[in-house]
Design a protein around this motif. Structure first.
Motif, PDB file in Angstrom:
ATOM      1  N   LYS A   1       0.914  -1.110   0.046  1.00 14.39           N
ATOM      2  CA  LYS A   1       0.212   0.258  -0.191  1.00 14.39           C
ATOM      3  C   LYS A   1       0.879   1.263   0.058  1.00 14.39           C
ATOM      4  O   LYS A   1       2.038   1.115   0.240  1.00 14.39           O
TER       5      LYS A   1
ATOM      6  N   THR B   1      -0.561   1.658  -4.792  1.00 17.87           N
ATOM      7  CA  THR B   1      -0.787   0.936  -4.279  1.00 17.87           C
ATOM      8  C   THR B   1      -0.244  -0.368  -5.246  1.00 17.87           C
ATOM      9  O   THR B   1      -0.243   0.012  -6.556  1.00 17.87           O
TER      10      THR B   1
ATOM     11  N   THR C   1     -11.048  -5.956  -2.579  1.00 13.93           N
ATOM     12  CA  THR C   1     -10.632  -5.294  -2.690  1.00 13.93           C
ATOM     13  C   THR C   1     -10.560  -4.141  -1.285  1.00 13.93           C
ATOM     14  O   THR C   1      -9.440  -3.069  -0.985  1.00 13.93           O
ATOM     15  N   ALA C   2     -11.123  -4.344  -0.544  1.00 14.26           N
ATOM     16  CA  ALA C   2     -11.172  -4.202   0.816  1.00 14.26           C
ATOM     17  C   ALA C   2      -9.990  -4.095   1.546  1.00 14.26           C
ATOM     18  O   ALA C   2      -9.213  -3.301   2.782  1.00 14.26           O
TER      19      ALA C   2
ATOM     20  N   ALA D   1      -7.356  -1.740  -0.841  1.00 13.06           N
ATOM     21  CA  ALA D   1      -7.763  -0.470  -1.969  1.00 13.06           C
ATOM     22  C   ALA D   1      -8.404   0.057  -1.103  1.00 13.06           C
ATOM     23  O   ALA D   1      -9.487  -0.323  -0.292  1.00 13.06           O
ATOM     24  N   ASP D   2      -9.208   1.777  -0.967  1.00 15.20           N
ATOM     25  CA  ASP D   2     -10.180   1.990  -0.585  1.00 15.20           C
ATOM     26  C   ASP D   2     -11.030   1.771  -1.302  1.00 15.20           C
ATOM     27  O   ASP D   2     -11.100   1.646  -2.455  1.00 15.20           O
ATOM     28  N   LYS D   3     -12.355   2.544  -1.132  1.00 16.10           N
ATOM     29  CA  LYS D   3     -13.964   2.380  -2.121  1.00 16.10           C
ATOM     30  C   LYS D   3     -13.790   3.445  -2.830  1.00 16.10           C
ATOM     31  O   LYS D   3     -14.211   4.546  -2.795  1.00 16.10           O
ATOM     32  N   ARG D   4     -13.056   3.130  -3.913  1.00 15.94           N
ATOM     33  CA  ARG D   4     -12.675   4.122  -4.906  1.00 15.94           C
ATOM     34  C   ARG D   4     -12.409   3.154  -6.234  1.00 15.94           C
ATOM     35  O   ARG D   4     -12.303   2.069  -6.816  1.00 15.94           O
TER      36      ARG D   4
ATOM     37  N   TYR E   1     -10.307   2.834  -9.671  1.00 11.78           N
ATOM     38  CA  TYR E   1      -8.665   2.512  -9.999  1.00 11.78           C
ATOM     39  C   TYR E   1      -8.525   1.896 -11.290  1.00 11.78           C
ATOM     40  O   TYR E   1      -9.929   1.128 -11.998  1.00 11.78           O
TER      41      TYR E   1
ATOM     42  N   ASN F   1     -15.674   1.563  -8.054  1.00 14.99           N
ATOM     43  CA  ASN F   1     -15.853   2.372  -7.093  1.00 14.99           C
ATOM     44  C   ASN F   1     -17.125   1.064  -6.192  1.00 14.99           C
ATOM     45  O   ASN F   1     -18.144   1.163  -7.120  1.00 14.99           O
TER      46      ASN F   1
ATOM     47  N   PRO G   1      -5.664   5.926  -9.007  1.00 14.71           N
ATOM     48  CA  PRO G   1      -6.900   6.681  -8.576  1.00 14.71           C
ATOM     49  C   PRO G   1      -7.761   7.043  -9.417  1.00 14.71           C
ATOM     50  O   PRO G   1      -6.289   7.183 -10.274  1.00 14.71           O
TER      51      PRO G   1
END
Length: 728
Positions: free
Chosen positions: A657, A661, A680-681, A684-687, A689, A705, A726
């Motif tokens: 990360k 990432t 994904t969690a 990465a974040d909830k975005r 990519y 997302n 992102p």
């Protein structure tokens, strides 16, 4: 039976006050119970046994401590009639907690055992040791602060559907793999540390020694028939095992301490075990990171300021430089010239010309000094190689003096139980281990370092260090009583000489060596020499030294980067072929490069750039701007799936990360693709990519997302390194 409880009121307040320290200490007539959010520890006041119950379901039931004393024989904590305990509040770099002292004594015995167990209020790890104390002098070569044996109705249990035992060799010699053992027939010895964990969840137990100044520490295990249960688990100082070439290398053949003599004895009115780290949790990766940190808290580590070194090493071209006339001095000049053309490779730390083992009749000190001056004009540094604790020479030529001295090798060589010279590496051209405590060894090291200074070296590779850790029936310094003590003192002496003769800004990398002590170098080889072919079983190549084997070991040792050492070292990559091995494919080179990246390795190359194909590939891989930027400050990735068993058919995944990432996937299976699934969690974040290839920046896919998982496919015999970019 008399029971003493000594818990101060102030200590209880310290341990239970508010949300600062969630730790309780509960004494009763039958037991002492110390607990926190991660652990309940129970001391049985009647038997002296200790049980550890961790919140992740790991359980060590009815453990004891033991000592084998030369005059009193083997004694366990349950052999004593009285078991008294006290508790004392404590605080150190890991936090606040309580240290439990359990004194096992008996009026009929001339010694007593005293266990110390430190439980932290807000950490899942403990520290424990045991000491034997007597009025007369005691002597022991085997002492255990934690023993589980069936005779005590004891066991270790780790929950999960796929439990594994991590088995680690004593050093990184002989291409011995790190293996994971499965039920029901697993038994063996792991050295210095081990883990028992579930392969799928990574929940489990991590334990290891955190003192390395006298004992070689073993973890002897024997699995029960019930999956996840171990009936025999003995943690002991005093591991000294001989090689047995009738056995497979990782299963007793070559994975031990290579000793010819029993472990040396600790002598005194008090004999103390190694200090042991013990932790259990839902993520053993965190426990391993903490293990590394605790080692550093106790022993320190070598820091490195600025960019990590980039280096070229001659061993990939010729085993002994100049000896077979493969690369004579003009070839090194051409290598220097070529390296100077790589703009990104030269963008960070000045590249190092690291001459490995060399023919001293050709590469004299004067000649090496000339090469160094030539390199300096091109903003390059010089590297130097030597062997501090061993001597290569013709078999039985022990009358010859040790380099830099008039002392014959016969006076300095380590000796077996029959007082005969030990041969560390057998053959007509043999390697003999020498005594780190002998003045001739120090004088020889001084001579080598003066040579390194004369050629203006700023990078030192030290090799065959395991020789210095061998047990011996004779030593110059009789107060040096064990191989590890000699080795630890020898490394300390070596580092002091490097700093005083060459200055503090010299980079030190360890090649063949035990893992500990760690604090005297800046990096260490994760495995034995790596030749860059994909698999050990590849036709035409040696059956060792592959990328698959080195990364399989590294997948269990990633945590060392950033804790024990600033960097790791996965040896050099080659752009065409290692010495006389067959030519590599570009795919193999890419996989090898990615393996070095995920391990947080420094960047080293061993290519012969006079070969056109090697030079062209170097421009593509070694001079890649993103590759060079990464290796200027390399950091190890975190494994998601590590190697399992001892097969070459490994599929491993890692992530790192950061602002961007990175995900790495390796498929060493020859004929099947690898569908690497990611949550994904976890990475990465909830975005939204884009998934881009690290080398080409090509878009390979995207993560929308809120998307919960995604899969990336790796072809057979290949690797994939991607970045998550992102987009919103």
């Amino acid at each position: 039976m008399r029971i003493i409880r000594n818990i101060s009121f102030a200590g209880l307040l310290c341990m239970t006050y508010g949300n600062i320290l969630a730790q309780t200490v509960t004494p009763s007539a039958d037991s002492l119970v110390v607990s926190n959010a991660d652990l309940k520890l129970i001391v049985d006041s009647h038997t002296g046994r200790v049980s550890y119950l961790f919140s992740n379901g790991v359980r060590l039931q009815n453990t004891i401590a033991t000592v084998e004393e030369l005059n009193n024989g083997k004694l366990s904590s349950t052999d004593f009639s009285q078991h008294k305990y006290t508790t004392t509040p404590m605080q150190d770099a890991s936090g606040r907690g309580v240290t439990i002292s359990i004194i096992h004594s008996d009026p009929s015995r001339s010694l007593k055992l005293e266990q110390h167990i430190t439980v932290y209020a807000q950490s899942p790890h403990l520290l424990l040791d045991v000491q034997a104390t007597g009025d007369a002098t005691l002597e022991s070569r085997n002492i255990s602060p934690l023993t589980i044996i069936p005779e005590q109705q004891a066991y270790l249990f780790v929950p999960g559907n796929a439990p594994r035992i991590l088995d680690v060799p004593f050093d990184n010699d002989n291409w011995v793999p790190v293996v994971t053992r499965q039920w029901p027939s697993a038994s063996g010895i792991s050295y210095e540390f081990t883990s028992v964990y579930d392969q799928h969840s990574l929940s489990g137990l991590v334990t290891g020694s955190v003192t390395h100044d006298f004992w070689k520490t073993g973890f002897r295990y024997g699995a029960a028939k019930e999956t996840g249960r171990i009936d025999s688990f003995i943690v002991y100082g005093g591991a000294a095992t001989a090689d047995d070439k009738s056995l497979p290398p990782a299963y007793g053949g070559l994975d031990g301490t290579h000793d010819h003599v029993p472990h040396g004895t600790m002598l005194g009115k008090t004999v103390t075990s190694p200090l042991i780290y013990l932790a259990a949790g839902t993520d053993t990766r965190k426990a391993f990171t903490t293990y590394g940190q605790v080692n550093v808290q106790l022993a320190g580590r070598s820091e490195w300021k600025g960019d990590a070194p980039f280096y070229w090493n001659s061993f990939g071209v010729e085993g002994v430089l100049g000896n077979t006339r493969v690369m004579m001095p003009p070839g090194v000049i051409k290598t220097s010239d070529f390296i100077a053309t790589l703009d990104n490779f030269n963008k960070y730390a000045p590249p190092v010309l690291s001459v490995d083992s060399y023919d001293q009749s050709i590469y004299t000190t004067s000649l090496l000094t000339s090469l160094s001056r030539y390199g300096q004009k091109k903003r390059q540094q010089m590297g130097f190689y030597f062997i501090p604790f061993a001597v290569w020479t013709w078999k039985n030529s022990l009358d010859n003096p040790v380099g830099g001295t008039q002392t014959p090798l016969s006076d300095v060589v380590l000796r077996d139980k029959n007082r005969q010279p030990i041969m560390y590496k057998e053959g007509d051209w043999a390697c003999y281990p020498i005594d780190p405590s002998h003045p001739a060894t120090k004088a020889s090291i001084i001579q080598q370092l003066q040579k390194a200074k004369a050629i203006h070296a700023t990078f030192i590779k030290i090799d065959f260090l395991s020789a210095g850790a061998l047990e011996s029936s004779t030593r110059y310094n009789r107060n040096t009583r064990s191989g590890m003590q000699a080795y630890s003192e020898g490394l300390k002496m070596l580092r002091s000489l490097v700093d005083s003769i060459m200055g503090p800004d010299v980079f030190i990398t360890q090649a063949i060596s035990p893992m500990f002590p760690h604090q005297y170098a800046h990096t260490r080889f994760i495995s034995t020499d790596v030749y860059s072919h994909l698999r050990d079983d590849q036709p035409g190549f040696p059956h060792w030294g592959s990328t698959a084997a080195s990364l399989a070991a590294g997948s269990h040792m990633w945590w060392m980067q950033g804790t024990l050492w600033p960097f790791t070292n996965l040896d050099v990559i080659v752009m065409k072929s290692f010495q006389n091995n067959p030519e590599l494919t570009e795919q193999e080179i890419k996989v090898r490069l990615y393996a070095m990246m995920v391990m947080g390795s420094i960047l080293g190359d061993g290519s012969d750039f006079r070969q056109k194909i090697a030079a062209e590939r170097a421009k593509k891989y070694l001079n890649h701007p993103a590759v060079c930027a990464w290796f200027s400050h390399p950091v190890a990735f975190t494994p998601v799936s590590m190697s399992d068993g001892d097969t070459q058919d490994q599929q491993m995944t890692f992530f790192r990360k950061g602002d961007t990432t990175l995900l790495a996937m390796f498929n060493f299976i020859k004929d099947k693709p690898f569908d690497a699934s990611w949550q994904t969690a976890d990475v990465a974040d909830k975005r939204h990519y884009e998934i881009r290839d690290f080398m080409t920046d090509a878009v390979l896919g995207e993560i929308s997302n809120g998307q919960s998982s995604f899969t990336l496919t790796v072809p057979p015999k290949d690797a994939l390194l991607v970045k998550l970019v992102p987009r919103d």
